[in-house]
Write an enzyme that holds these catalytic residues in place. Structure first.
Site, PDB file in Angstrom:
ATOM      1  N   TRP A 127      36.016  32.617  28.575  1.00 15.67           N
ATOM      2  CA  TRP A 127      35.889  32.924  30.160  1.00 15.67           C
ATOM      3  C   TRP A 127      36.483  31.624  30.745  1.00 15.67           C
ATOM      4  O   TRP A 127      36.016  30.744  30.611  1.00 15.67           O
ATOM      5  CB  TRP A 127      34.682  33.394  30.523  1.00 15.67           C
ATOM      6  CG  TRP A 127      34.711  33.944  31.993  1.00 15.67           C
ATOM      7  CD1 TRP A 127      35.582  34.741  32.484  1.00 15.67           C
ATOM      8  CD2 TRP A 127      33.662  33.461  32.999  1.00 15.67           C
ATOM      9  NE1 TRP A 127      35.149  34.870  34.055  1.00 15.67           N
ATOM     10  CE2 TRP A 127      34.096  34.304  34.065  1.00 15.67           C
ATOM     11  CE3 TRP A 127      32.585  32.573  33.024  1.00 15.67           C
ATOM     12  CZ2 TRP A 127      33.514  34.137  35.475  1.00 15.67           C
ATOM     13  CZ3 TRP A 127      31.914  32.712  34.102  1.00 15.67           C
ATOM     14  CH2 TRP A 127      32.346  33.184  35.401  1.00 15.67           C
ATOM     15  N   ASP A 208      25.733  32.848  26.656  1.00 13.27           N
ATOM     16  CA  ASP A 208      26.229  33.388  27.926  1.00 13.27           C
ATOM     17  C   ASP A 208      26.137  35.094  27.843  1.00 13.27           C
ATOM     18  O   ASP A 208      27.037  35.451  26.898  1.00 13.27           O
ATOM     19  CB  ASP A 208      27.656  32.954  28.505  1.00 13.27           C
ATOM     20  CG  ASP A 208      27.961  33.660  29.733  1.00 13.27           C
ATOM     21  OD1 ASP A 208      27.338  34.629  30.107  1.00 13.27           O
ATOM     22  OD2 ASP A 208      29.111  33.150  30.141  1.00 13.27           O
ATOM     23  N   ALA A 210      26.619  38.412  29.513  1.00 14.20           N
ATOM     24  CA  ALA A 210      26.987  39.090  30.809  1.00 14.20           C
ATOM     25  C   ALA A 210      27.322  40.412  30.684  1.00 14.20           C
ATOM     26  O   ALA A 210      27.162  41.086  31.717  1.00 14.20           O
ATOM     27  CB  ALA A 210      27.897  38.208  31.377  1.00 14.20           C
ATOM     28  N   LYS A 243      26.994  43.215  35.827  1.00 12.64           N
ATOM     29  CA  LYS A 243      27.681  44.456  35.279  1.00 12.64           C
ATOM     30  C   LYS A 243      27.079  45.447  34.971  1.00 12.64           C
ATOM     31  O   LYS A 243      27.046  46.670  35.133  1.00 12.64           O
ATOM     32  CB  LYS A 243      28.750  43.939  33.875  1.00 12.64           C
ATOM     33  CG  LYS A 243      29.080  42.443  34.129  1.00 12.64           C
ATOM     34  CD  LYS A 243      30.514  42.272  34.660  1.00 12.64           C
ATOM     35  CE  LYS A 243      30.661  40.930  34.906  1.00 12.64           C
ATOM     36  NZ  LYS A 243      31.904  40.320  35.156  1.00 12.64           N
TER      37      LYS A 243
HETATM   38  C1  LMR Z   1      35.958  38.775  34.522  1.00  9.94           C
HETATM   39  O1  LMR Z   1      36.081  37.841  33.567  1.00  9.94           O
HETATM   40  O2  LMR Z   1      36.898  39.300  34.740  1.00  9.94           O
HETATM   41  C2  LMR Z   1      34.645  38.837  35.188  1.00  9.94           C
HETATM   42  O3  LMR Z   1      33.561  37.844  34.416  1.00  9.94           O
HETATM   43  C3  LMR Z   1      34.654  38.552  36.583  1.00  9.94           C
HETATM   44  C4  LMR Z   1      34.940  37.065  36.801  1.00  9.94           C
HETATM   45  O4  LMR Z   1      34.378  36.681  37.992  1.00  9.94           O
HETATM   46  O5  LMR Z   1      36.028  36.396  36.286  1.00  9.94           O
END
Ligand code: LMR
Length: 394
Positions: A127, A208, A210, A243
Site C-alpha cells: 500500500w 497491517d 485492514a 472496511k
Molecule cells: C486503498 O488502498 O484504496 C484504501 O486503503 C484506501 C486508502 O486510503 O488508500
C-alpha cells in the site's frame, strides 16, 4: 514561512478518484479506491452500525474525553476479534487510533523511538502509504519480493531469499490478509515459515490487518496474524475497522504491541499513550463505541457478521464471474488467478500503458499498477471490463 513550501507528491489512489469524478462519461467505471460498493454502486451503512448509532444517540449522556488509549472495552473487544486466544492479554498493549493509518503511524513512531536504526521491510508492492509515512518519518526501509508477475501469486522463494538479508531488530511489515494491492496471500504453511524465519533472525513482525472478514472469513483471515502472535516474542499490529464495519470516515483503528512478557506492558502501554498525546491527544470515539457495541451485543454481532459474510461472498462471486468471462473471451485460463485472489483487490498485471488505454477507451479507472477494486464491479460492468482487458492486450 509559507512561501517556502513545495508541492507535495499526490497520493496516486486519491488522485485517481479526482480524475474519475472529473470524467463526464456516464458509463465510466470506478475500480480505484478501496471502498466497498454494493451492486448499485452505493457504500451502505451496515445494519448493525445503524442500530448501534441509533442506540448511542438515545443513550449517550456525555461526550467527555475517553482515556488516552481509548475506551478499554473497545481495545479489549477488537484485540479479541483479531488475536482470539493466540496470546495472553497481559502481553498485549493496545491504543485506539484514528483509523488504520493512525495505527501504522503510531507503530512506526514506536519503532523509531525503540529502535532508531531498524530497517522496515516492505512487500514489493505494498500500500503506497506505507513507504510514504516511513519516508516522512525519516526511517530506513527496504523491500522484499512478494508478487510473482508471471503467476500473479506470491513469489515465496523470492520473498524468503530477500528476507534472508534482514538483521536482528529489523521490522518486517506483512499484510494480515487480503494483500493490498495484489490480492495474493500467504498460505498458513508460508506464514509458519516466515514466522520461524523472523524469530531465527531476531526480527520483529509488524502486521497491517485492514480487511479482516473480506477474504476467507472473519476467523480464517486472522489465522496468519494469530499464528505469528503465538510464535513471536514481540510483534506490532495495526488494525482498521474502516472496511469490515464500513465506517471509513469515522477513523476507527487500533495499534497493538505484543511484548515478550507481561512485565513490559506498563512501559509499552505508557509509550502508546504518550504517542497518542503527542500526535492528537485522545483518539476519536464515535466509531470505536459503535464497534464496541456491536462486538459485545450478541444480536448486533450476529447481524454484523451475517452482513459482512454476504459482502465477502458477493465479492467472491464477482471474482468468479470476472474470471469466467475472461476465460471465455481469452480462450485461456490465464486470468483464473482473479478467482484465487482474496479481498477487495486484484493486481491484473497490466502495463501502465494498458491501464491508460482502458481509461481512455473505456472509462475504466484502476490504479496505475493495474490494481482493481473488485467491489467496484457488477453484472453489467464485468463483461465491459473483461473485453477491455482483452482489447488492451493484457
Ligand atoms: C486503498 O488502498 O484504496 C484504501 O486503503 C484506501 C486508502 O486510503 O488508500
Amino acid at each position: 514561512m509559507l512561501e517556502n513550501l513545495k508541492p507535495q507528491p499526490a497520493d496516486k489512489i486519491l488522485a485517481l478518484g479526482q480524475a474519475y469524478r472529473a470524467d463526464p462519461r456516464a458509463d465510466k467505471i470506478d475500480l480505484g479506491i478501496g471502498v466497498y460498493k454494493d451492486a448499485s454502486g452505493k457504500t451502505p451503512v451496515m445494519r448493525a452500525v445503524k442500530e448501534a448509532e441509533r442506540r448511542l444517540v438515545a443513550e449517550q449522556d456525555s461526550k467527555a474525553y475517553t482515556g488516552l488509549l481509548g475506551d478499554p472495552a473497545y481495545t479489549d473487544a477488537l484485540r479479541d476479534m483479531i488475536l482470539g486466544d493466540a496470546v495472553p492479554g497481559d502481553r498485549v498493549s493496545c491504543a485506539a487510533t484514528p483509523g488504520g493509518t493512525g495505527a501504522i503511524r503510531q507503530a512506526l513512531e514506536l519503532i523509531k523511538m525503540a529502535s532508531p536504526g531498524a530497517t522496515v521491510w516492505l512487500s514489493a508492492p505494498t500500500w503506497p502509504n506505507h513507504p510514504s509515512i516511513i519516508k516522512y518519518l525519516g526511517m530506513s526501509m527496504a523491500e522484499y519480493r512478494y508478487f510473482d508477475a508471471a503467476t500473479r501469486g506470491v513469489d515465496f522463494a523470492g520473498m524468503m531469499a530477500d528476507l534472508d538479508q534482514i538483521k536482528s531488530g529489523d521490522v518486517v511489515l506483512l499484510h494480515g490478509c487480503c494483500h493490498n494491492p495484489t490480492g495474493a496471500n500467504l498460505t498458513l504453511e508460508q506464514w509458519q515459515a516466515v514466522s520461524d524465519h523472523l524469530n531465527a533472525k531476531g526480527a520483529v513482525p509488524f502486521i497491517d490487518i485492514a480487511y479482516q472478514g473480506f477474504g476467507d472469513g472473519l476467523e480464517a483471515d486472522a489465522a496468519g496474524t494469530r499464528l505469528m502472535a503465538a510464535n513471536a516474542p514481540q510483534m506490532l499490529i495495526a488494525a482498521s475497522c474502516s472496511k469490515n464495519f464500513g465506517i471509513y470516515r469515522e477513523r476507527t483503528g487500533m495499534v497493538m504491541a505484543i511484548a515478550p512478557e507481561a512485565g513490559m506492558k506498563t512501559v509499552t502501554q505508557g509509550t502508546l499513550a504518550y504517542l497518542n498525546r503527542q500526535n492528537y491527544s485522545f483518539p476519536p470515539d464515535h466509531g470505536a463505541r459503535v464497534v464496541t457495541m456491536i462486538l459485545t451485543d450478541p444480536e448486533l454481532k450476529a447481524d454484523w457478521m451475517a452482513e459482512l459474510e454476504a459482502v465477502r461472498l458477493g465479492m467472491l462471486e464477482l471474482r468468479k464471474q470476472l474470471a469466467d468471462e475472461l476465460r471465455k473471451r481469452s480462450n485461456s485460463d490465464r486470468f483464473d488467478f482473479i478467482a484465487d485472489h482474496r479481498g477487495m483487490f486484484s493486481r491484473l498485471g497490466a502495463t501502465p500503458e494498458q491501464v491508460e488505454k482502458m481509461r481512455v477507451d473505456n472509462g475504466i479507472y484502476m490504479i496505475g499498477d493495474s490494481r482493481i477494486n473488485i467491489a467496484g464491479l457488477n453484472a453489467k460492468t464485468i463483461p465491459v471490463l473483461a473485453q477491455a482487458i482483452i482489447d488492451a492486450g493484457v
